[in-house]
Design a protein around this motif. Structure first.
Motif, PDB file in Angstrom:
ATOM      1  N   GLY A  38      -5.372   8.288  -6.775  1.00  0.00           N
ATOM      2  CA  GLY A  38      -5.331   8.467  -8.219  1.00  0.00           C
ATOM      3  C   GLY A  38      -6.055   7.373  -8.965  1.00  0.00           C
ATOM      4  N   ARG A  39      -5.975   7.438 -10.298  1.00  0.00           N
ATOM      5  CA  ARG A  39      -6.718   6.517 -11.147  1.00  0.00           C
ATOM      6  C   ARG A  39      -6.355   5.064 -10.858  1.00  0.00           C
ATOM      7  NH1 ARG A  39      -6.203   7.693 -17.389  1.00  0.00           N
ATOM      8  NH2 ARG A  39      -7.232   9.598 -16.630  1.00  0.00           N
ATOM      9  N   GLU A  40      -5.070   4.797 -10.633  1.00  0.00           N
ATOM     10  CA  GLU A  40      -4.624   3.415 -10.423  1.00  0.00           C
ATOM     11  C   GLU A  40      -5.238   2.812  -9.162  1.00  0.00           C
ATOM     12  OE1 GLU A  40      -0.351   1.577  -9.418  1.00  0.00           O
ATOM     13  OE2 GLU A  40      -0.446   2.533 -11.388  1.00  0.00           O
ATOM     14  N   LEU A  41      -5.250   3.583  -8.071  1.00  0.00           N
ATOM     15  CA  LEU A  41      -5.820   3.069  -6.827  1.00  0.00           C
ATOM     16  C   LEU A  41      -7.347   3.041  -6.886  1.00  0.00           C
ATOM     17  CD1 LEU A  41      -3.526   4.576  -4.034  1.00  0.00           C
ATOM     18  CD2 LEU A  41      -3.433   2.335  -5.127  1.00  0.00           C
ATOM     19  N   LYS A  42      -7.948   3.985  -7.609  1.00  0.00           N
ATOM     20  CA  LYS A  42      -9.407   3.964  -7.762  1.00  0.00           C
ATOM     21  C   LYS A  42      -9.862   2.698  -8.474  1.00  0.00           C
ATOM     22  CE  LYS A  42     -10.443   8.914  -7.657  1.00  0.00           C
ATOM     23  NZ  LYS A  42     -10.912  10.087  -8.428  1.00  0.00           N
ATOM     24  N   ALA A  43      -9.044   2.199  -9.411  1.00  0.00           N
ATOM     25  CA  ALA A  43      -9.385   0.960 -10.105  1.00  0.00           C
ATOM     26  C   ALA A  43      -9.364  -0.223  -9.143  1.00  0.00           C
ATOM     27  CB  ALA A  43      -8.415   0.726 -11.260  1.00  0.00           C
ATOM     28  N   CYS A  44      -8.539  -0.145  -8.107  1.00  0.00           N
ATOM     29  CA  CYS A  44      -8.465  -1.225  -7.117  1.00  0.00           C
ATOM     30  C   CYS A  44      -9.654  -1.196  -6.170  1.00  0.00           C
ATOM     31  CB  CYS A  44      -7.170  -1.107  -6.304  1.00  0.00           C
ATOM     32  SG  CYS A  44      -5.672  -1.283  -7.283  1.00  0.00           S
ATOM     33  N   ASP A  45     -10.095  -0.006  -5.800  1.00  0.00           N
ATOM     34  CA  ASP A  45     -11.249   0.136  -4.904  1.00  0.00           C
ATOM     35  C   ASP A  45     -11.976   1.428  -5.259  1.00  0.00           C
ATOM     36  OD1 ASP A  45     -13.141   0.186  -2.959  1.00  0.00           O
ATOM     37  OD2 ASP A  45     -11.770   0.339  -1.264  1.00  0.00           O
TER      38      ASP A  45
ATOM     39  N   GLU B  40       1.155   3.388  -2.413  1.00  0.00           N
ATOM     40  CA  GLU B  40       1.275   4.331  -3.523  1.00  0.00           C
ATOM     41  C   GLU B  40       0.862   3.717  -4.857  1.00  0.00           C
ATOM     42  OE1 GLU B  40       5.176   6.023  -3.660  1.00  0.00           O
ATOM     43  OE2 GLU B  40       4.893   7.212  -1.826  1.00  0.00           O
ATOM     44  N   LEU B  41       1.118   2.404  -5.024  1.00  0.00           N
ATOM     45  CA  LEU B  41       0.901   1.777  -6.318  1.00  0.00           C
ATOM     46  C   LEU B  41       0.021   0.538  -6.195  1.00  0.00           C
ATOM     47  CD1 LEU B  41       4.603   1.907  -7.588  1.00  0.00           C
ATOM     48  CD2 LEU B  41       2.753   3.468  -8.215  1.00  0.00           C
TER      49      LEU B  41
ATOM     50  N   ALA C 126      -5.941  -0.820   3.498  1.00  0.00           N
ATOM     51  CA  ALA C 126      -4.788  -0.083   2.987  1.00  0.00           C
ATOM     52  C   ALA C 126      -5.027   1.416   3.086  1.00  0.00           C
ATOM     53  CB  ALA C 126      -4.519  -0.468   1.532  1.00  0.00           C
ATOM     54  N   THR C 127      -4.003   2.148   3.535  1.00  0.00           N
ATOM     55  CA  THR C 127      -4.117   3.605   3.612  1.00  0.00           C
ATOM     56  C   THR C 127      -3.284   4.247   2.511  1.00  0.00           C
ATOM     57  OG1 THR C 127      -2.205   4.061   5.056  1.00  0.00           O
ATOM     58  CG2 THR C 127      -4.259   3.338   6.116  1.00  0.00           C
TER      59      THR C 127
ATOM     60  N   THR D 249     -14.310  -8.346   4.099  1.00  0.00           N
ATOM     61  CA  THR D 249     -13.590  -9.195   3.154  1.00  0.00           C
ATOM     62  C   THR D 249     -12.918  -8.320   2.104  1.00  0.00           C
ATOM     63  OG1 THR D 249     -15.565  -9.415   1.768  1.00  0.00           O
ATOM     64  CG2 THR D 249     -15.150 -11.166   3.396  1.00  0.00           C
ATOM     65  N   GLY D 250     -11.947  -8.904   1.417  1.00  0.00           N
ATOM     66  CA  GLY D 250     -11.320  -8.242   0.281  1.00  0.00           C
ATOM     67  C   GLY D 250     -10.476  -7.050   0.662  1.00  0.00           C
ATOM     68  N   LEU D 251     -10.478  -6.053  -0.213  1.00  0.00           N
ATOM     69  CA  LEU D 251      -9.666  -4.849  -0.040  1.00  0.00           C
ATOM     70  C   LEU D 251     -10.547  -3.660   0.293  1.00  0.00           C
ATOM     71  CD1 LEU D 251      -7.060  -3.045  -0.475  1.00  0.00           C
ATOM     72  CD2 LEU D 251      -7.786  -2.909  -2.881  1.00  0.00           C
ATOM     73  N   LYS D 252     -10.104  -2.848   1.243  1.00  0.00           N
ATOM     74  CA  LYS D 252     -10.756  -1.568   1.510  1.00  0.00           C
ATOM     75  C   LYS D 252      -9.661  -0.512   1.672  1.00  0.00           C
ATOM     76  CE  LYS D 252     -14.143  -0.601   1.364  1.00  0.00           C
ATOM     77  NZ  LYS D 252     -14.822   0.047   0.182  1.00  0.00           N
ATOM     78  N   LEU D 253      -9.714   0.473   0.769  1.00  0.00           N
ATOM     79  CA  LEU D 253      -8.784   1.597   0.828  1.00  0.00           C
ATOM     80  C   LEU D 253      -9.323   2.688   1.736  1.00  0.00           C
ATOM     81  CD1 LEU D 253      -7.580   2.130  -2.862  1.00  0.00           C
ATOM     82  CD2 LEU D 253      -6.095   1.872  -0.877  1.00  0.00           C
ATOM     83  N   ILE D 254      -8.440   3.288   2.514  1.00  0.00           N
ATOM     84  CA  ILE D 254      -8.771   4.448   3.343  1.00  0.00           C
ATOM     85  C   ILE D 254      -7.829   5.558   2.904  1.00  0.00           C
ATOM     86  CG2 ILE D 254      -8.977   5.342   5.683  1.00  0.00           C
ATOM     87  CD1 ILE D 254      -9.111   2.417   6.646  1.00  0.00           C
ATOM     88  N   VAL D 255      -8.391   6.607   2.313  1.00  0.00           N
ATOM     89  CA  VAL D 255      -7.554   7.651   1.728  1.00  0.00           C
ATOM     90  C   VAL D 255      -7.837   8.993   2.393  1.00  0.00           C
ATOM     91  CG1 VAL D 255      -7.374   6.464  -0.488  1.00  0.00           C
ATOM     92  CG2 VAL D 255      -9.202   8.101  -0.129  1.00  0.00           C
ATOM     93  N   GLY D 256      -6.819   9.826   2.406  1.00  0.00           N
ATOM     94  CA  GLY D 256      -6.963  11.148   3.005  1.00  0.00           C
ATOM     95  C   GLY D 256      -5.606  11.769   3.209  1.00  0.00           C
TER      96      GLY D 256
END
Length: 732
Positions: A220-227, A196-197, A214-215, A102-109
Motif C-alpha cells: 500500500g501507499r505507506e509501504l511504497k513510501a518506504c521503498d 504491515e506498517l 522485509a516481506t 544496503t538500506g531497506l529492500k521490500l519484497i512484496v507478493g
C-alpha cells in the motif's frame, strides 16, 4: 525519538574510554584513530568526548559517515548464529545476480510467492559483507489484533545477537538504550517477515550500515513510501519452479514429461506453495506410466484451472488418505494456542499420543526443535473441518495447568500462593521443572488469556500463579505483566474467587509494572491491594491474611526503592531520592515486623536483607549491620547477605571486614554456580579495590565498562564514571 547520531558518538566515546585502560579490539582502535584524526589527542572524559564528537559529526558529514561505519564494526565478534535455512532451488536469478546491499529492500507478493525464501537467498549472497551475522524475525508472532509488541521484538533481536536474557532491561527506557547501542555497533542482515506498517520498519531502517530485507503481502501507499522500488513477486522463475516441483515429487520425475510438467507449473502460476502441494500429490502416484499427464487430465475433468484450485485439490486428496483420527487431530491442532505444539501438548489436545506421527509422515507439519506447527495451507484447510474443539481445549488446558502447578510445587512447596491447588502436583518429568516452564512460557501466556475468555477463571489463576515460579527464578517480568493483567481480570470476574486472590493478583501485577517502571499504574495496584488487606480476614485464616500484608509491605518497599533508583539515574535532588528511600525503609520495617510476629522463617531470611540494602543507600550502614545480625539465611541467600554486609562495612571504611565478607560471598556463589550476581560481585570488587587504593582497581573498572559496552547495557555509564575518577597515571 532518540538521536541516532548521538548514540553513535556515545559508543565511539565508550570505545575510546575503554582503550585508555587497554580493553580494546581492532575495531575499537579504528574508532579511536578516527576520533584522534578529527578531535586531536586532548584528554577528556567520556561525556565531554561524546559532546565534541557530536559537534564534529554534525559539521562534517563525510567524517560522520566514516565514524558510523567504524562504530558498526565494534562488536562484529558477537555475531548472530541465526541461519538462513535456504532450500535447494533457484529463485529469481536476475535479482540474485545483483542483490541489494544496503538500506531497506521490500519484497512484496501474495502468500506462497516465495518472498521469504528470496530474502534468505539474497541474504546468503551478501552475508560476507555483514560480519555481525543475520537475524530473521516473523513479525506476525508479535501482533495481537491491532496491537504490535515492539518491545518484544527488540528483546528477541537482542537475544539473537547473543545478549543474555537476564541482561536485557525490563523497562522501556533502558531497553531502548540497549537496543540502539547494540545495533549501531553491529553490521548485519535483518529479514523482517510479514511487515504491515511503516512503523514496524522504522525500528530498524535507521541503522544504515546494515541491510533490512522485509516481506509484505500488501504493497500500500505507506509501504511504497518506504521503498518505491520494491521487488514484486508473482512466482518463481521457470527453472526454479521446475527444481522445486522435482524436490517434492518423491520418485516421480517430471523431467520425463517436460511439456506436461511445464503446463502443470503454469497452472500453479509458479507459486511455491502450489508447486509444493502438487509435488506431494504427484509423489503419491509413483509407479504410474505418465503421472503428470494423468494428473493434468484429472484437473481438466474436475475444473481445476488455477493455483488455488491446485492447492485445494491437493489438500482434499491429502486429507482423504488420512485416518479419521488424523483428520480430527489436524482440526484440533489448527486451533492450538500460539500455533506451535510439542508431542506432549499435541497428545493432550488430541487425546492420541501417536497421531502426530501420521501427520509428520504425510508432510503436514514443520518442525522447529522440539516444537511443531501445521503448514500454513494445512492449518487454513483444517480450520474448516468439524471437530470437538471445546473438548480438545479442555484437555490441553488441564495438561498444561497440571504440569505448570507441579513445576511450581517442585520449586518451592512452601511459598505463598493463593490459587486453588489441583490434586496433581507431583513433578514426574525427566527434565528440569524451571526449564519446562521457560520452554512453555508463550503457551502458558496464551492459555491464561484464552482461559479467561472462556470463563475458566480458576484455571487462568492457576496458570498465572504457577508462572510466578519462573519469574522469581529467571525473570520474564515483562511477559508476566500481561499474564498478571489477565489474572486480575479473572479474579474480578470469578464469582467463586477465594479471599486473598485479588490482593495477591494486584500485588503481583503491581510488582511486574514497577519493574517495568510503570510507576503510576503499579501504585494503583498496590494501593488497591492495601485497601483490601486493611480490612478484616473473612473466609481466610488470620495468619494467611497477615502473611499477605507482609508480602504487600515488601512489594511497596521495593516499589519505592526502584523509584529511588530511577531518580538517581535521572539525577534528581538528594532530598527527593531520600524521601523515596525513607518510605522504602518504612515499608520494609513493617514487613520485618509482621514476619517476626508470625515467626515466618522464609520471610525473615529475605525481608531484613532488603531493609539493610535500603539503609545503606540512606547512609545508615551501622543500622544495616544491626538488622542483618537479626537474621539467619542459608544457601544462595546467605551469600547475598554477605554481599550486603560487605557493602555496609565498605561504607563504614572497615575494609578488612568488607574484604572478608566479599570473599565469603564470592566463594559461596562460585561454588553454587550462581551467575546472576556476577555484575554485582564484580562491581563490589572494584569498589573495594578502589577503597584499598589497589592500583589494579582501574583494570577491573575498565573490564566492567568494556563488558557492559559489549552488550549495550546502561550500567556501563556508571562504570565509565568510576574510570574517569581514577588516577590519570593509571591510564594507558
Amino acid at each position: 525519538m532518540v538521536d541516532l547520531l548521538q548514540v553513535v558518538v556515545d559508543e565511539a566515546a565508550k570505545a575510546a574510554a575503554t582503550s585508555a585502560v587497554g580493553a580494546v579490539s581492532t575495531a575499537g582502535r579504528n574508532v579511536v584513530s578516527l576520533l584522534k584524526e578529527r578531535l586531536g589527542t586532548g584528554d577528556s572524559g567520556k561525556d565531554a568526548l561524546s559532546s565534541r564528537a557530536l559537534a564534529a559529526a554534525r559539521a562534517d558529514k563525510e567524517w560522520a559517515d566514516r565514524l558510523i561505519e567504524a562504530v558498526s564494526e565494534l562488536h562484529s565478534e558477537n555475531a548472530s548464529t541465526a541461519t538462513a535455512g535456504i532450500e535447494n532451488f533457484r529463485n529469481h536469478l536476475a535479482i540474485l545476480a545483483d542483490p541489494p546491499r544496503t538500506g531497506l529492500k521490500l519484497i512484496v507478493g501474495p502468500g506462497g510467492s516465495g518472498k521469504t525464501e528470496l530474502a534468505r537467498q539474497i541474504a546468503d549472497r551478501v552475508q560476507a559483507d555483514f560480519p555481525s551475522g543475520r537475524v530473521e524475525v516473523s513479525l506476525a508472532r508479535y501482533r495481537d489484533g491491532d496491537e504490535f509488541d515492539a518491545a518484544a521484538v527488540k528483546r528477541y533481536v537482542l537475544e539473537e545477537f547473543g545478549i543474555p536474557r537476564g541482561e536485557i532491561p525490563v523497562d522501556d527506557e533502558q531497553l531502548d538504550r540497549q537496543f540502539l547501542s547494540v545495533l549501531v555497533t553491529r553490521s548485519f542482515v535483518l529479514i523482517l517477515d510479514d511487515v504491515e506498517l511503516a512503523a514496524e520498519l522504522a525500528l530498524f531502517t535507521r541503522f544504515r550500515t546494515s541491510l533490512v530485507l522485509a516481506t509484505a503481502s500488501r504493497y500500500g501507499r505507506e509501504l511504497k513510501a518506504c521503498d518505491p522500488q520494491a521487488i514484486e513477486l508473482r512466482g518463481l522463475d521457470q527453472e526454479g519452479a521446475r527444481q522445486l516441483l522435482t524436490d517434492f515429487c518423491g520418485k516421480v520425475r517430471p523431467s520425463g514429461e517436460p511439456v506436461e510438467s511445464d503446463l502443470l507449473i503454469g497452472l500453479c502460476d509458479r507459486m511455491p506453495l502450489a508447486l509444493r502441494e502438487v509435488g506431494v500429490t504427484l509423489a503419491g502416484r509413483a509407479g504410474e506410466t505418465r503421472p503428470v499427464a494423468a494428473l493434468l487430465d484429472e484437473y481438466r475433468a474436475t475444473g481445476v484451472v488455477d493455483a488455488e484450485g491446485v492447492i485445494q485439490d491437493s489438500l482434499r486428496r491429502t486429507f482423504a488418505r488420512l485416518s479419521d483420527a488424523a483428520v480430527e487431530a489436524c482440526a484440533l491442532l489448527a486451533e492450538h494456542p500460539g500455533g506451535f505444539f510439542t508431542r506432549a501438548t499435541a497428545a493432550a489436545m488430541t487425546g492420541d499420543p501417536k497421531v502426530l506421527d501420521e501427520l509428520i509422515a504425510a508432510q503436514l507439519t514443520h518442525q522447529f526443535g522440539d516444537w511443531y506447527s501445521l503448514t500454513i495451507l494445512v492449518g487454513q484447510y483444517a480450520r474448516g473441518l468439524t471437530a470437538d474443539r471445546n473438548a480438545g481445549f479442555d484437555r490441553l488446558l488441564a495438561h498444561v495447568r497440571d504440569t505448570a502447578v507441579a513445576a511450581d510445587f517442585r520449586e518451592n512447596p512452601q511459598r505463598l500462593r493463593t490459587y486453588v491447588v489441583p490434586s496433581k502436583r507431583t513433578w514426574d518429568l525427566p527434565v528440569d521443572h524451571i526449564d519446562w516452564l521457560e520452554w512453555h512460557r508463550t503457551l502458558i501466556g496464551e492459555l491464561v488469556k484464552l482461559a479467561w475468555l472462556r470463563h475458566r477463571h480458576k484455571e487462568a489463576l492457576q496458570l498465572a500463579g504457577a508462572f510466578e515460579a519462573l519469574v522469581n527464578k529467571r525473570g520474564y517480568w515483562r511477559e508476566f505483566v500481561e499474564i498478571s493483567d489477565w489474572a486480575v481480570k479473572a479474579v474480578e470476574a470469578d464469582k467463586d474467587a477465594k479471599p486473598g486472590q485479588l490482593p495477591r493478583a494486584l500485588m503481583m501485577r503491581g510488582k511486574a509494572r514497577f519493574l517495568a517502571r510503570w510507576f503510576p499504574a503499579a501504585r494503583e495496584d498496590l494501593d488497591r491491594a492495601a485497601e483490601i488487606l486493611a480490612g478484616p480476614a473473612v473466609g481466610i485464616a488470620e495468619r494467611r491474611w497477615h502473611t499477605l500484608r507482609a508480602s504487600l509491605a515488601e512489594f511497596r518497599g521495593r516499589f519505592h526503592e526502584e523509584h529511588a533508583d530511577l531518580l538517581v539515574h535521572r539525577r534528581a535532588g538528594k532530598a527527593e531520592i531520600d524521601r523515596e528511600l525513607g518510605e522504602a525503609a518504612r515499608q520494609l520495617r513493617l514487613a520485618c515486623a509482621i514476619s517476626t510476629e508470625l515467626e515466618d522463617g522464609p520471610a525473615l531470611a529475605i525481608h531484613p536483607r532488603m531493609l539493610a540494602n535500603v539503609l545503606i543507600k540512606l547512609g545508615e550502614p551501622n543500622e544495616a549491620i544491626a538488622v542483618l545480625g537479626t537474621m539467619s539465611a542459608e544457601g544462595r541467600n546467605r551469600a547475598r547477605v554477605e554481599m550486603v554486609y560487605a557493602n555496609a562495612y565498605l561504607a563504614l571504611g572497615e575494609l578488612s571486614e568488607a574484604r572478608a565478607r566479599f570473599a565469603s560471598a564470592w566463594n559461596q556463589l562460585t561454588s553454587q554456580r550462581a551467575t546472576q550476581y556476577a555484575w554485582e560481585l564484580r562491581e563490589l570488587q572494584a569498589r573495594l579495590m578502589t577503597a584499598e587504593r589497589d592500583p589494579g582497581a582501574i583494570d577491573v573498572w575498565g573490564r566492567l565498562a568494556y563488558d557492559a559496552t559489549q552488550i549495550g547495557h546502561p550500567r556501563a555509564d556508571r562504570y565509565f564514571t568510576a574510570l574517569e575518577s581514577s588516577p590519570p597515571d593509571r591510564r594507558r
